[in-house]
Motif scaffolding. Structure first.
Motif, mmCIF file in Angstrom:
data_model
loop_
_atom_site.group_PDB
_atom_site.id
_atom_site.type_symbol
_atom_site.label_atom_id
_atom_site.label_comp_id
_atom_site.label_asym_id
_atom_site.label_seq_id
_atom_site.Cartn_x
_atom_site.Cartn_y
_atom_site.Cartn_z
ATOM 1 N N ASP A 51 0.770 -1.138 0.002
ATOM 2 C CA ASP A 51 0.158 -0.044 0.083
ATOM 3 C C ASP A 51 0.781 1.305 -0.218
ATOM 4 O O ASP A 51 1.490 1.559 1.082
ATOM 5 C CB ASP A 51 -0.879 -0.034 1.076
ATOM 6 C CG ASP A 51 -1.973 0.826 1.251
ATOM 7 O OD1 ASP A 51 -2.083 1.570 0.266
ATOM 8 O OD2 ASP A 51 -2.935 1.064 2.247
ATOM 9 N N ASP A 52 1.127 1.978 -1.066
ATOM 10 C CA ASP A 52 1.683 3.373 -1.369
ATOM 11 C C ASP A 52 3.374 2.945 -1.430
ATOM 12 O O ASP A 52 4.044 3.791 -1.010
ATOM 13 C CB ASP A 52 1.351 4.287 -0.098
ATOM 14 C CG ASP A 52 -0.033 4.410 0.097
ATOM 15 O OD1 ASP A 52 -0.832 4.174 -0.709
ATOM 16 O OD2 ASP A 52 -0.082 5.297 0.850
ATOM 17 N N ASP A 87 -0.465 -0.547 -4.756
ATOM 18 C CA ASP A 87 -1.563 -0.051 -5.226
ATOM 19 C C ASP A 87 -1.391 1.387 -5.765
ATOM 20 O O ASP A 87 -2.583 1.765 -6.640
ATOM 21 C CB ASP A 87 -2.691 -0.136 -4.135
ATOM 22 C CG ASP A 87 -2.290 0.817 -2.881
ATOM 23 O OD1 ASP A 87 -1.305 1.148 -2.954
ATOM 24 O OD2 ASP A 87 -3.479 1.229 -2.328
ATOM 25 N N ASN A 88 -0.459 2.037 -5.346
ATOM 26 C CA ASN A 88 -0.221 3.473 -6.215
ATOM 27 C C ASN A 88 1.340 3.963 -5.426
ATOM 28 O O ASN A 88 1.760 3.266 -4.655
ATOM 29 C CB ASN A 88 -1.208 4.508 -5.644
ATOM 30 C CG ASN A 88 -1.317 4.421 -4.070
ATOM 31 O OD1 ASN A 88 -2.581 3.956 -3.668
ATOM 32 N ND2 ASN A 88 -0.510 4.903 -3.017
ATOM 33 N N CYS A 128 -5.812 3.995 -3.830
ATOM 34 C CA CYS A 128 -5.963 2.707 -3.608
ATOM 35 C C CYS A 128 -7.272 1.932 -4.085
ATOM 36 O O CYS A 128 -6.957 1.000 -4.834
ATOM 37 C CB CYS A 128 -6.034 2.592 -2.030
ATOM 38 S SG CYS A 128 -6.658 1.110 -1.352
ATOM 39 N N HIS A 163 1.466 2.514 4.184
ATOM 40 C CA HIS A 163 0.490 3.665 4.481
ATOM 41 C C HIS A 163 0.334 4.201 5.694
ATOM 42 O O HIS A 163 1.000 3.489 6.493
ATOM 43 C CB HIS A 163 -1.008 2.935 4.027
ATOM 44 C CG HIS A 163 -2.210 3.709 3.601
ATOM 45 N ND1 HIS A 163 -2.764 4.536 4.931
ATOM 46 C CD2 HIS A 163 -2.731 4.131 2.653
ATOM 47 C CE1 HIS A 163 -3.837 5.281 4.352
ATOM 48 N NE2 HIS A 163 -3.608 5.097 2.959
ATOM 49 N N LYS A 217 -5.634 -5.437 3.575
ATOM 50 C CA LYS A 217 -6.523 -4.299 3.423
ATOM 51 C C LYS A 217 -7.365 -4.511 2.249
ATOM 52 O O LYS A 217 -7.213 -5.090 1.391
ATOM 53 C CB LYS A 217 -5.609 -3.243 2.934
ATOM 54 C CG LYS A 217 -6.344 -1.912 2.441
ATOM 55 C CD LYS A 217 -5.340 -0.827 2.124
ATOM 56 C CE LYS A 217 -6.025 0.571 1.745
ATOM 57 N NZ LYS A 217 -5.195 1.551 1.483
ATOM 58 N N LYS A 267 1.960 9.384 -5.195
ATOM 59 C CA LYS A 267 0.775 9.216 -4.724
ATOM 60 C C LYS A 267 -0.332 10.508 -5.178
ATOM 61 O O LYS A 267 0.122 11.528 -4.940
ATOM 62 C CB LYS A 267 0.411 8.772 -3.379
ATOM 63 C CG LYS A 267 -0.891 8.457 -2.923
ATOM 64 C CD LYS A 267 -0.935 7.942 -1.615
ATOM 65 C CE LYS A 267 -2.304 7.669 -1.116
ATOM 66 N NZ LYS A 267 -2.397 7.019 0.195
HETATM 67 CA CA CA Z 1 -2.590 3.102 -1.600
#
Ligand code: CA
Ligand code: NG6
Length: 508
Positions: A45-46, A333-334, A85, A281, A138, A363
């Motif tokens: 995540d991120d 995801d990003n 996300c 994240h 998540k 992001k």
């Molecule tokens: Ca994310």
């Protein structure tokens, strides 16, 4: 002598079919491995392009991710479908562009399920091919009908869009409800302490990050000033559910153990595990044993922690003898963000590290660092170590995996690129639409077109260039990876060609 001949004859007659049988079984199991390997998505995540040391741009050390990157296909042009996300996860699981679904935006914890239960998904497609399917980590794709009572069974959710097993957090670590949900039920829920969640107003008398700074162990910078859980102020208001609340510092271990258990429990059948890590994240809450390990503060520490988790997951696969029978795809995801709403030293302790690598933005951005992320496929004994410059998007996993497992399922947007995923071809996508907070851009060949968008050039809170400008932007990544030279005026023909290609896909 006759007896001896008879003996040998019988021996040979007896052994021959036995040998054949062995050959058959071996062939079958290799075939089985080649057509129905276990599949694991490891989804951070991120995590930025430059956060993985195998990409050779940052200062962090991620030995376990590197093992996958250096032993599999390391994609240098691998994309998340969105710079945030929920849209990326939507596309990952459905093989459909997120901008086709107007609800595919960053979701609050109370949002209804974003994926239509009638929609085709990766886990549904795999299930139809005999796979057991699980998600751990998540979710952030909405749950229920938008009127969720967290004290009842929560549906529809992951289990209604293809997952046989789910152990999730509803939204993000910074959003309420801060509880784990297993197969639709809040874990450790005490019926005498019911959970209430509201994203508009607080529950009378409940402390908030805004009004009770004395209760905080982590300070908010922007947003994140509603309910306080474990001394951390969150987005949204929550009351009750004390026994069910997660301990942030244990989250990585909690998800890891569930993922390992899932693997052990389903090792006898082909399985698909979507392991959705919460790091890096916000809020970044490394377990104490990782605190200080990166020298970059909590953001670096939770990346070290995530890398460790991945190493432990690989150890489990090894211990169970599954390495040659498991395809692993790792991505994010990003792109990266430093200050995403809390004072956590991400900016102050960054040093020379470059989470975005050589790319512009991060992001939320339509520039490359928003969506171009670490992207790795690894399958011991089946994928040769390769660096691939092919353009591939997470959206393409749907069709590529369908091809792998012999499914006819396809979607309009997902391109079948199994040979690219396996590192056998560098013939990637010709065109790809990139998305960032509902805005879209086009990559075609080495060219990027960003149409004009209103709004600030820079999101000052997070200090990231968003890609907004009054005029068209045209970049050639081949000579200008950092997107510094806008060629829109200098190359009017190219600009028109790109606009036409963009409109042809977007239909606008
Ligand atoms: Ca994310
Ligand atoms: C933003 C949050 C940010 C993060 C993001 C979602 C504020 C000010 N910012 O709205 O902290 O939670 O949403 O991140 O609230 S994502 O990776 O799940 O898309």
């Amino acid at each position: 002598t006759k007896l001896l001949y008879l003996f040998f004859f019988l021996l040979i007659a007896f052994l021959t079919p036995a040998c054949d049988n062995t050959a058959d079984t071996e062939e079958e199991s290799t075939e089985q491995a080649a057509t129905s390997p276990n599949i694991i998505f490891i989804y951070a995540d991120d995590l930025g392009y430059g956060d993985v040391s195998a990409y050779e741009v940052g200062q962090l050390s991620t030995p376990n991710i590197d093992r996958l990157a250096n032993g599999g296909v390391k994609f240098t042009n691998g994309y998340a479908s969105s710079a945030t996300c929920s849209p990326s996860r939507y596309a990952l699981l459905t093989g459909s562009y997120p901008w086709r679904n107007p609800r595919a935006k960053i979701l609050p914890g109370t949002a209804p399920l974003l994926i239509d239960t009638a929609q085709m998904t990766v886990p549904k497609m795999l299930r139809a091919q005999g796979y057991h399917t699980g998600v751990v980590g998540k979710w952030h794709l909405g749950l229920g009908d938008g009127n969720t009572d967290w004290n009842q069974h929560i549906a529809p959710g992951p289990n209604e869009v293809g997952f046989d097993y789910s152990y999730i957090m509803a939204a993000t670590q910074d959003r309420v409800p801060t509880v784990y949900i297993e197969d639709g039920d809040v874990v450790r829920l005490d019926p005498n302490d019911p959970i209430e969640v509201d994203y508009r107003q607080n529950f009378p008398g409940e402390p908030t990050g805004k009004d009770n700074p004395e209760m905080l162990k982590m300070k908010w910078h922007h947003g994140h000033n509603s309910s306080i859980v474990n001394g951390i102020p969150r987005i949204g208001f929550m009351k009750g559910g004390d026994a069910a609340k997660w301990v942030d510092e244990n989250m990585a271990d909690t998800f890891l153990v569930r993922a390992q258990d899932y693997i052990r429990m389903h090792k006898e059948e082909p399985f698909f595990l979507y392991y959705a890590l919460q790091q890096p994240h916000v809020p970044r809450t490394p377990h104490p044993r990782f605190v200080g390990k990166s020298g970059m503060g909590p953001r670096g520490d939770v990346i070290v922690e995530a890398d460790w988790c991945i190493g432990e997951l690989l150890k489990t696969l090894e211990a169970e003898g599954l390495m040659e029978n498991t395809l692993i795809v790792l991505s994010s995801d990003n792109g990266p963000v430093l200050n995403d709403g809390y004072y956590d030293d991400a900016v102050e302790k960054l040093g020379d590290h470059t989470p975005w690598g050589p790319l512009r933005g991060g992001k939320y951005s339509l520039f490359e660092a928003g969506t171009r992320v670490p992207f790795i496929s690894y399958w011991q004994g089946h994928i040769e170590p390769t660096v691939s410059d092919a353009v591939i998007s997470q959206i393409d996993l749907f069709a590529s995996l369908a091809e792998l497992v012999g499914s006819d399922a396809r979607t309009d947007d997902s391109e079948e690129m199994l040979d690219v995923l396996m590192g056998e071809s560098q013939d990637g996508r010709d065109e790809l639409i990139l998305e960032a907070t509902t805005r879209t851009a086009l990559r075609k060949g080495d060219w990027i077109l960003i149409p004009p968008y209103q709004g600030p050039a820079v999101n000052k809170s997070v200090n990231i260039e968003l890609g907004n400008a009054e005029d068209f932007q045209l970049y050639n990544l081949k000579d200008d990876l950092g997107q510094q030279k806008n060629l829109a005026e200098a190359q009017p023909e190219k600009l028109q060609e790109m606009i036409a290609a963009f409109q042809a896909i977007r239909g606008t």
